[in-house]
Design a protein around this motif. Structure first.
Motif, PDB file in Angstrom:
ATOM      1  N   ILE A 141       0.864  -1.183   0.000  1.00  7.49           N
ATOM      2  CA  ILE A 141       0.000   0.000   0.000  1.00  7.49           C
ATOM      3  C   ILE A 141       0.896   1.227   0.000  1.00  7.49           C
ATOM      4  CG2 ILE A 141      -2.077  -0.962   1.062  1.00  7.49           C
ATOM      5  CD1 ILE A 141      -0.950  -0.025   3.779  1.00  7.49           C
ATOM      6  N   ASN A 142       0.402   2.343  -0.567  1.00  9.10           N
ATOM      7  CA  ASN A 142       1.276   3.493  -0.787  1.00  9.10           C
ATOM      8  C   ASN A 142       2.566   2.947  -1.416  1.00  9.10           C
ATOM      9  OD1 ASN A 142      -0.703   5.172   0.229  1.00  9.10           O
ATOM     10  ND2 ASN A 142       0.205   5.332   2.258  1.00  9.10           N
ATOM     11  N   SER A 143       3.733   3.312  -0.886  1.00  9.98           N
ATOM     12  CA  SER A 143       4.974   2.680  -1.355  1.00  9.98           C
ATOM     13  C   SER A 143       5.608   1.895  -0.221  1.00  9.98           C
ATOM     14  CB  SER A 143       5.949   3.727  -1.909  1.00  9.98           C
ATOM     15  OG  SER A 143       5.508   4.191  -3.172  1.00  9.98           O
ATOM     16  N   LEU A 144       4.745   1.198   0.526  1.00 12.78           N
ATOM     17  CA  LEU A 144       5.180   0.346   1.628  1.00 12.78           C
ATOM     18  C   LEU A 144       5.123  -1.101   1.150  1.00 12.78           C
ATOM     19  CD1 LEU A 144       3.111   2.011   4.509  1.00 12.78           C
ATOM     20  CD2 LEU A 144       5.411   2.619   3.704  1.00 12.78           C
ATOM     21  N   PHE A 145       6.292  -1.667   0.869  1.00 14.83           N
ATOM     22  CA  PHE A 145       6.381  -3.019   0.328  1.00 14.83           C
ATOM     23  C   PHE A 145       6.802  -4.007   1.419  1.00 14.83           C
ATOM     24  CE2 PHE A 145       6.679  -0.227  -3.278  1.00 14.83           C
ATOM     25  CZ  PHE A 145       6.015  -0.898  -4.303  1.00 14.83           C
ATOM     26  N   PRO A 146       6.478  -5.288   1.244  1.00 15.81           N
ATOM     27  CA  PRO A 146       6.835  -6.288   2.248  1.00 15.81           C
ATOM     28  C   PRO A 146       8.342  -6.313   2.536  1.00 15.81           C
ATOM     29  CG  PRO A 146       5.321  -7.232   0.637  1.00 15.81           C
ATOM     30  CD  PRO A 146       5.723  -5.887   0.116  1.00 15.81           C
ATOM     31  N   HIS A 147       8.660  -6.506   3.808  1.00 18.34           N
ATOM     32  CA  HIS A 147      10.045  -6.703   4.249  1.00 18.34           C
ATOM     33  C   HIS A 147      10.953  -5.522   3.893  1.00 18.34           C
ATOM     34  CE1 HIS A 147       8.698 -10.738   5.070  1.00 18.34           C
ATOM     35  NE2 HIS A 147       8.392 -10.918   3.802  1.00 18.34           N
ATOM     36  N   THR A 148      10.442  -4.312   4.057  1.00 16.96           N
ATOM     37  CA  THR A 148      11.242  -3.115   3.801  1.00 16.96           C
ATOM     38  C   THR A 148      11.288  -2.245   5.053  1.00 16.96           C
ATOM     39  OG1 THR A 148       9.313  -1.885   2.979  1.00 16.96           O
ATOM     40  CG2 THR A 148      10.650  -3.080   1.345  1.00 16.96           C
ATOM     41  N   GLU A 149      12.270  -1.352   5.091  1.00 18.66           N
ATOM     42  CA  GLU A 149      12.367  -0.421   6.217  1.00 18.66           C
ATOM     43  C   GLU A 149      11.133   0.473   6.291  1.00 18.66           C
ATOM     44  OE1 GLU A 149      15.931   1.852   6.132  1.00 18.66           O
ATOM     45  OE2 GLU A 149      17.270   0.119   6.193  1.00 18.66           O
ATOM     46  N   ALA A 150      10.574   0.809   5.135  1.00 15.64           N
ATOM     47  CA  ALA A 150       9.435   1.732   5.099  1.00 15.64           C
ATOM     48  C   ALA A 150       8.223   1.150   5.811  1.00 15.64           C
ATOM     49  CB  ALA A 150       9.088   2.081   3.657  1.00 15.64           C
ATOM     50  N   ALA A 152       8.260  -1.079   8.099  1.00 18.66           N
ATOM     51  CA  ALA A 152       8.594  -1.311   9.504  1.00 18.66           C
ATOM     52  C   ALA A 152       8.650  -0.025  10.321  1.00 18.66           C
ATOM     53  CB  ALA A 152       9.938  -2.035   9.605  1.00 18.66           C
ATOM     54  N   GLU A 153       8.552   1.125   9.662  1.00 16.70           N
ATOM     55  CA  GLU A 153       8.653   2.411  10.346  1.00 16.70           C
ATOM     56  C   GLU A 153       7.518   2.580  11.362  1.00 16.70           C
ATOM     57  OE1 GLU A 153       9.846   5.669  11.847  1.00 16.70           O
ATOM     58  OE2 GLU A 153      11.035   4.908  10.167  1.00 16.70           O
ATOM     59  N   THR A 154       7.876   2.973  12.570  1.00 16.28           N
ATOM     60  CA  THR A 154       6.863   3.119  13.619  1.00 16.28           C
ATOM     61  C   THR A 154       6.724   4.552  14.137  1.00 16.28           C
ATOM     62  OG1 THR A 154       8.490   2.591  15.345  1.00 16.28           O
ATOM     63  CG2 THR A 154       7.211   0.750  14.416  1.00 16.28           C
ATOM     64  N   GLN A 155       7.618   5.462  13.718  1.00 19.53           N
ATOM     65  CA  GLN A 155       7.598   6.823  14.248  1.00 19.53           C
ATOM     66  C   GLN A 155       7.316   7.860  13.157  1.00 19.53           C
ATOM     67  OE1 GLN A 155       7.774   7.366  17.532  1.00 19.53           O
ATOM     68  NE2 GLN A 155       8.015   5.157  17.853  1.00 19.53           N
ATOM     69  N   ARG A 156       8.089   7.792  12.092  1.00 14.99           N
ATOM     70  CA  ARG A 156       7.961   8.792  11.037  1.00 14.99           C
ATOM     71  C   ARG A 156       6.615   8.680  10.330  1.00 14.99           C
ATOM     72  NH1 ARG A 156      12.577  10.626   8.551  1.00 14.99           N
ATOM     73  NH2 ARG A 156      11.096  11.956   7.426  1.00 14.99           N
ATOM     74  N   LEU A 157       6.084   9.823   9.903  1.00 15.02           N
ATOM     75  CA  LEU A 157       4.833   9.845   9.141  1.00 15.02           C
ATOM     76  C   LEU A 157       5.081   9.705   7.647  1.00 15.02           C
ATOM     77  CD1 LEU A 157       2.976  12.771  10.966  1.00 15.02           C
ATOM     78  CD2 LEU A 157       2.781  10.304  11.398  1.00 15.02           C
ATOM     79  N   VAL A 158       6.256  10.139   7.208  1.00 14.50           N
ATOM     80  CA  VAL A 158       6.596  10.118   5.778  1.00 14.50           C
ATOM     81  C   VAL A 158       8.038   9.660   5.638  1.00 14.50           C
ATOM     82  CG1 VAL A 158       6.680  11.456   3.639  1.00 14.50           C
ATOM     83  CG2 VAL A 158       5.032  12.077   5.417  1.00 14.50           C
ATOM     84  N   VAL A 159       8.301   8.794   4.691  1.00 16.31           N
ATOM     85  CA  VAL A 159       9.667   8.311   4.478  1.00 16.31           C
ATOM     86  C   VAL A 159      10.040   8.376   3.000  1.00 16.31           C
ATOM     87  CG1 VAL A 159       9.707   6.780   6.479  1.00 16.31           C
ATOM     88  CG2 VAL A 159       8.871   5.912   4.276  1.00 16.31           C
ATOM     89  N   ALA A 160      11.331   8.508   2.756  1.00 13.77           N
ATOM     90  CA  ALA A 160      11.861   8.396   1.400  1.00 13.77           C
ATOM     91  C   ALA A 160      12.098   6.923   1.094  1.00 13.77           C
ATOM     92  CB  ALA A 160      13.166   9.175   1.289  1.00 13.77           C
ATOM     93  N   ASP A 206       0.453 -10.310   9.507  1.00 14.66           N
ATOM     94  CA  ASP A 206       1.625  -9.518   9.889  1.00 14.66           C
ATOM     95  C   ASP A 206       1.902  -8.473   8.800  1.00 14.66           C
ATOM     96  OD1 ASP A 206       4.059  -8.474  10.639  1.00 14.66           O
ATOM     97  OD2 ASP A 206       5.127 -10.396  10.630  1.00 14.66           O
ATOM     98  N   PRO A 207       1.885  -7.177   9.147  1.00 12.03           N
ATOM     99  CA  PRO A 207       2.134  -6.135   8.152  1.00 12.03           C
ATOM    100  C   PRO A 207       3.510  -6.224   7.498  1.00 12.03           C
ATOM    101  CG  PRO A 207       1.126  -5.189  10.106  1.00 12.03           C
ATOM    102  CD  PRO A 207       1.494  -6.608  10.450  1.00 12.03           C
ATOM    103  N   ALA A 208       4.480  -6.799   8.184  1.00 10.53           N
ATOM    104  CA  ALA A 208       5.804  -6.962   7.571  1.00 10.53           C
ATOM    105  C   ALA A 208       5.719  -7.862   6.351  1.00 10.53           C
ATOM    106  CB  ALA A 208       6.784  -7.549   8.587  1.00 10.53           C
ATOM    107  N   GLU A 209       4.819  -8.832   6.398  1.00 11.91           N
ATOM    108  CA  GLU A 209       4.609  -9.758   5.286  1.00 11.91           C
ATOM    109  C   GLU A 209       3.601  -9.209   4.282  1.00 11.91           C
ATOM    110  OE1 GLU A 209       5.875 -12.876   4.818  1.00 11.91           O
ATOM    111  OE2 GLU A 209       6.952 -13.212   6.695  1.00 11.91           O
ATOM    112  N   TRP A 210       2.539  -8.599   4.827  1.00 14.67           N
ATOM    113  CA  TRP A 210       1.434  -8.092   4.012  1.00 14.67           C
ATOM    114  C   TRP A 210       1.096  -6.677   4.500  1.00 14.67           C
ATOM    115  CZ3 TRP A 210       0.222 -11.333   0.098  1.00 14.67           C
ATOM    116  CH2 TRP A 210       0.576 -12.683   0.258  1.00 14.67           C
TER     117      TRP A 210
END
Length: 227
Positions: A141-150, A152-160, A206-210
């Motif tokens: 979703i958005n540009s959040l792909f499985p098993h990525t740092e993006a 897994a982000e828990t604090q930032r609202l926006v990431v590169a 698990d959001p890390a997977e999906w």
């Protein structure tokens, strides 16, 4: 905070229903709060929904603010730009003030700085009334792909995002914490190739997977689903 599923027979009926629900939500937000804040999504369902809003009876477009869940690192004039597609499908056809279109201003700029600037902008918004989401076959979703740092982000609202597995590689994306700032989160999903991912969303995997399974609104999360 509840999760619900709305099933449709085809993509067209999904888009029609989601568009009608969006109109009702926007008008209610304007009526109750004086403005509506909506995060848009790209993809065939997201852009199809926007096209369906062109002739909708929105109470006052000047009270509507739109944001973007993610953007590719291209100018708005590029066919790959989510903002550009949204402008072509809807925003350029209605009387929404230019200052109410909150784009990420990408294309030849420093991604980290652009992400920081957008985070500061949306951080000023108390909460979104609605965050619309599309979903990829692997559950992104958005540009959040499985098993990525993006994802897994828990604090930032926006990431590169500099290494998106789906081209173009460079993007800026709202995170799961940003999505959680929305009162309502609606996922617009159609296509047989997305059936497994949709089931994972329903099962709240698990959001890390999906990643889509981690999308949750404050008041409701709805999966609009068509085969």
């Amino acid at each position: 905070m509840g999760f619900s599923l709305k099933k449709f027979t085809d993509q067209a009926s999904l888009i029609t229903a989601a568009a009608a629900d969006t109109v009702a939500l926007i008008n209610q937000a304007i009526r109750e709060n004086g403005s509506a804040h909506v995060v848009l999504t790209g993809g065939s369902n997201g852009i199809g929904l926007l096209a369906a809003l062109k002739d909708a009876e929105i109470a006052d477009w000047s009270k509507v603010h739109v944001y973007f869940g993610d953007e590719r690192n291209v100018p708005v004039t590029d066919p790959e730009s989510n903002e550009g597609q949204a402008r072509e499908a809807l925003l350029g056809q209605v009387e929404i003030p230019e200052e109410n279109i909150h784009g990420m201003k990408l294309g030849g700029v420093d991604l980290a700085r652009a992400a920081q600037n957008y985070e500061e902008l949306i951080g000023q918004v108390k909460e979104f009334d609605l965050h619309l989401l599309g979903m990829g076959g692997e559950g992104h979703i958005n540009s959040l792909f499985p098993h990525t740092e993006a994802v897994a982000e828990t604090q930032r609202l926006v990431v590169a995002v500099k290494n998106s597995p789906k081209p173009p590689a460079e993007r800026v994306s709202l995170t799961l914490p940003a999505i959680a700032r929305a009162k309502k989160v609606w996922l617009l999903v159609s296509g047989a190739e997305k059936a497994e991912a949709a089931q994972q969303v329903i099962d709240r995997a698990d959001p890390a997977e999906w990643p889509a399974a981690g999308a949750e609104g404050k008041e409701e999360t709805v999966l609009y689903l068509a085969p």
